[in-house]
Design an enzyme around this catalytic site. Sequence first.
Site, PDB file in Angstrom:
ATOM      1  N   ALA A  61       1.303   5.625   1.176  1.00 47.60           N
ATOM      2  CA  ALA A  61       1.273   6.236   2.227  1.00 47.60           C
ATOM      3  C   ALA A  61       1.410   7.688   1.755  1.00 47.60           C
ATOM      4  O   ALA A  61       1.638   8.325   1.068  1.00 47.60           O
ATOM      5  CB  ALA A  61       2.326   6.038   3.195  1.00 47.60           C
ATOM      6  N   GLY A  65      -4.706   7.337   4.692  1.00 51.61           N
ATOM      7  CA  GLY A  65      -6.261   7.903   4.706  1.00 51.61           C
ATOM      8  C   GLY A  65      -6.466   9.052   3.777  1.00 51.61           C
ATOM      9  O   GLY A  65      -7.474   9.307   3.702  1.00 51.61           O
ATOM     10  N   ASP A 122       0.838  -1.004   0.051  1.00 57.56           N
ATOM     11  CA  ASP A 122       0.098   0.070  -0.207  1.00 57.56           C
ATOM     12  C   ASP A 122       0.821   1.237   0.149  1.00 57.56           C
ATOM     13  O   ASP A 122       2.068   1.065   0.374  1.00 57.56           O
ATOM     14  CB  ASP A 122      -0.933   0.212   1.255  1.00 57.56           C
ATOM     15  CG  ASP A 122      -1.967   1.093   1.231  1.00 57.56           C
ATOM     16  OD1 ASP A 122      -2.363   1.686   0.071  1.00 57.56           O
ATOM     17  OD2 ASP A 122      -3.031   0.750   2.179  1.00 57.56           O
ATOM     18  N   GLU A 173      -7.835  -0.332   5.148  1.00 58.23           N
ATOM     19  CA  GLU A 173      -6.194  -0.749   4.961  1.00 58.23           C
ATOM     20  C   GLU A 173      -5.583  -1.117   6.478  1.00 58.23           C
ATOM     21  O   GLU A 173      -4.873  -1.982   6.354  1.00 58.23           O
ATOM     22  CB  GLU A 173      -5.564   0.778   4.875  1.00 58.23           C
ATOM     23  CG  GLU A 173      -6.193   1.162   3.451  1.00 58.23           C
ATOM     24  CD  GLU A 173      -5.589   2.538   3.178  1.00 58.23           C
ATOM     25  OE1 GLU A 173      -5.656   2.897   1.643  1.00 58.23           O
ATOM     26  OE2 GLU A 173      -5.236   3.394   4.014  1.00 58.23           O
TER      27      GLU A 173
HETATM   28  C1  5RP Z   1      -5.620   5.864   0.859  1.00 56.88           C
HETATM   29  C2  5RP Z   1      -4.227   5.696   1.374  1.00 56.88           C
HETATM   30  C3  5RP Z   1      -3.273   6.019   0.207  1.00 56.88           C
HETATM   31  O1  5RP Z   1      -2.315   5.023   0.590  1.00 56.88           O
HETATM   32  C4  5RP Z   1      -2.390   7.091   0.383  1.00 56.88           C
HETATM   33  O2  5RP Z   1      -3.426   8.587   0.610  1.00 56.88           O
HETATM   34  C5  5RP Z   1      -1.343   7.419  -0.491  1.00 56.88           C
HETATM   35  O3  5RP Z   1      -2.200   7.689  -1.810  1.00 56.88           O
HETATM   36  P1  5RP Z   1      -1.472   8.101  -3.443  1.00 56.88           P
HETATM   37  O4  5RP Z   1      -0.568   6.746  -3.580  1.00 56.88           O
HETATM   38  O5  5RP Z   1      -2.434   8.428  -4.192  1.00 56.88           O
HETATM   39  O6  5RP Z   1      -0.581   9.250  -2.960  1.00 56.88           O
HETATM   40  O7  5RP Z   1      -3.918   5.785   2.625  1.00 56.88           O
HETATM   41  O8  5RP Z   1      -6.640   5.887   1.989  1.00 56.88           O
END
Ligand code: 5RP
Length: 223
Positions: A87, A99, A85, A107
């Site tokens: 962040a 988030g 994931d 998550e």
């Molecule tokens: C979603 C998240 C995402 O991992 C976080 O916002 C990063 O997003 P991105 O990859 O678009 O920068 O926590 O709830």
Amino acid sequence: MTQDELKQAVARAARDYVADRLPVGAILGVGTGSTANFFIDQIATIKDRLGGTVASSEATAQRLAGHGIRVLDLNDVDAMGIYVDGADEIDAGMAMIKGGGGALTREKIVAAVADTFVCICDASKRVPVMGRFPLPVEVIPMSRAYVARELIRLGGKPVLREGVVTDNGNLILDVHGLSITDPAGLESRINEIVGVVTNGLFARRGADVLLLATPDGVQTFKR
Ligand code: 5RP
């Protein structure tokens, strides 16, 4: 390199990480957001090796299904080797704010089940002290005003994320103005407020591995 090119580079590196380490037929947890979306597109190339995936949001489940990748209910999964994931911020101790996409609760649940949390992000997300990115807090709708008052008592400035209802039917307060020097302590303190479902600090269960995209290549950090 653009930020999207960095995200694509780290998504490819994460695909290789999974292909090298996740046993054939094992379950993969998949995060939410633009970096996770690039990762989903990459794992389409190794979908036949996966026993299935668990999605951290409805949006991720739809994107996975669109690639013909099997999506499982977490309740039907006994073990998960890796969760990948993005962040919003990550510090040197591998604690994160997540988030920004509103999927923090699912998550955090999927991350809790996984043996290894692999965080994928570009170098702009790595910070010495977290808090510049507003901390998302998912709240039960009837508790919104009470939780906001409690968050002000903790020194934050909560702002309702207008027009957003989470996959769980709840609201998000984005808390500005925090300087997070004790991420694990603050994570627990906020979760103690009645009406909070969870908050976007991932410190008690932080990342185990960070794949960080820089213009010079993808760097790997371990907890
Ligand atoms: C979603 C998240 C995402 O991992 C976080 O916002 C990063 O997003 P991105 O990859 O678009 O920068 O926590 O709830």
